[in-house]
Design a protein around this motif. Sequence first.
Motif, PDB file in Angstrom:
ATOM      1  N   ASP A 260     -34.480 -42.818 -13.845  1.00  0.00           N
ATOM      2  CA  ASP A 260     -34.532 -41.515 -13.128  1.00  0.00           C
ATOM      3  C   ASP A 260     -34.620 -40.369 -14.442  1.00  0.00           C
ATOM      4  OD1 ASP A 260     -34.858 -39.381 -11.468  1.00  0.00           O
ATOM      5  OD2 ASP A 260     -32.800 -39.447 -10.618  1.00  0.00           O
ATOM      6  N   HIS A 343     -26.195 -37.582 -10.334  1.00  0.00           N
ATOM      7  CA  HIS A 343     -25.637 -38.478  -9.387  1.00  0.00           C
ATOM      8  C   HIS A 343     -25.689 -39.864 -10.102  1.00  0.00           C
ATOM      9  CE1 HIS A 343     -30.054 -39.840  -9.349  1.00  0.00           C
ATOM     10  NE2 HIS A 343     -30.422 -38.655  -9.489  1.00  0.00           N
ATOM     11  N   THR A 390     -26.845 -39.613 -13.583  1.00  0.00           N
ATOM     12  CA  THR A 390     -28.047 -38.607 -14.292  1.00  0.00           C
ATOM     13  C   THR A 390     -27.449 -37.317 -14.628  1.00  0.00           C
ATOM     14  OG1 THR A 390     -28.574 -37.792 -12.224  1.00  0.00           O
ATOM     15  CG2 THR A 390     -29.601 -39.878 -12.767  1.00  0.00           C
ATOM     16  N   GLU A 392     -28.994 -33.503 -15.221  1.00  0.00           N
ATOM     17  CA  GLU A 392     -30.159 -33.117 -14.687  1.00  0.00           C
ATOM     18  C   GLU A 392     -30.129 -31.490 -14.176  1.00  0.00           C
ATOM     19  OE1 GLU A 392     -31.978 -34.544 -11.110  1.00  0.00           O
ATOM     20  OE2 GLU A 392     -30.520 -36.022 -10.865  1.00  0.00           O
ATOM     21  N   GLU A 432     -33.806 -34.224 -17.367  1.00  0.00           N
ATOM     22  CA  GLU A 432     -33.095 -35.209 -16.747  1.00  0.00           C
ATOM     23  C   GLU A 432     -32.915 -36.357 -17.766  1.00  0.00           C
ATOM     24  OE1 GLU A 432     -34.252 -36.795 -12.831  1.00  0.00           O
ATOM     25  OE2 GLU A 432     -32.237 -37.534 -12.570  1.00  0.00           O
TER      26      GLU A 432
END
Length: 462
Positions: A260, A343, A390, A392, A432
């Motif tokens: 991600d 997250h 992550t 971001e 991110e």
Amino acid sequence: MFDPKVYIKRRDLLKKQVSSGLILLLGHEDSPMNYAANAYHFRQDSSFLYFFGLDTPGLAGVINVDEKKDILFGNDIDIEDIIWMGYLPTVKDRAEDVGVKQTASLNDLAGILQEALAKGRPVHFLPPYRPETLLKLEKLLGVKPEEAKAKASTALVRAVVAQRSLKTEDEIAEIETALKTTYKMYITAMHMAQPGIWEKDIAGRVDGLAIADGGATAFPTILTKNGQILHNHAHGNLLKKGDLLVVDAGAESPLHYAADITRTIPVGGKFTAKQKEVYEIVLAAQETAIKAIKPGLKFREIHLATARVIANGMKDLGLMKGDVEEALLQGAHALFFPHGLGHMLGLDVHDMENLGENHVGYDDTVQRSKQFGLAYLRLAKELKPGFVLTVEPGIYFIPALIDKWKKEGKFTDFIAYDKLAGYRDFGGIRIEDDVLVTKEGYKVLGRPIPKKPAKIQEHVEI
Ligand code: GLY
Ligand code: MN
């Protein structure tokens, strides 16, 4: 799939963590798109994948904690399946691949569960999120769909979260595989980010690269010049010089681990001076956050330290004013940074979110805030080695939110509303990366994807 020993170890640990009864893990079915034989892309349930490893529809797993045995339920294919869908080994052979000795047909599942219930033994199941699973739980256990979430086993949720949160080397290697594909997706997106091209042209190529590497995208790709709309999945705009293209995308590895990443790319390669000023704040915020990561620190502290960099930067630009610490305390910065810093990442892009965000990102030591912005923080608790998460941060100019707060006279001591008129069509910027918490601190996973303005420009202009 991984070695059978991996799945045996995971199931055995689960037996220790959930002290008694049966654990029911339901696999997914093919979900029809418009008629039964025309299904959506199949995606197995991540907890089923984690403990039973098999990636086809029509399977269920039972872990009998009391008798210390595992059973795989499924039906062997028939000649019609072979004609239309091809050959698949027997359920017994497939069970062996994931270290399960006992198998049974799906018809036997209800009987085994009912027998346990009749003896007063608990049957633990996870909170369902697909309609097919809700219906199965009703049929198998007599749990009404509207009650299924509340009747899910907290003990099982806690145990699954405890295991899945700590990534092993094999799992980290899978995330790195997903990131390898994702790197290609970003280099391609940068190269294609030229005036006169449509968002959909780039999105199609980016998603195609994920499929070409044998996986899929881990979530619907965000690729938009309207980055201020946080989860914007439309790709209908023609790009022109001066647009800021937010690309939030990630591949899934063949074993379904997610990447991600987000990059914000100036169309044509060069940020305007005004864009660069804001971009540098987001980059500094992201780098500050990454460098702060270490075990023992609460992610909420890192979120707040990141917000401080953003608020100070916005003050330097004249868009915020007054006492920065007080602005942070009251949440005024959330006008520009309205979401959480990050997250967990793993088999799901928002890892285990279906098990309940508060079980995954919070614990007894940290409660979810009710403050706008901070309330969206998905991960707040203390970091442990083995977490993958992550980082971001972003800065967005959301005209509807600016207008609302201005009309309400909100935070007039901290927000320079008069200066924001010139930013209404700015869009948004987010950066991110995916980070492993190590014993010593952190490791940014994957081959670095350009994020310094000059490097991005190089890749757009190649
Ligand atoms: N990649 C989308 C998100 O994290 O919400
Ligand atoms: Mn994300």
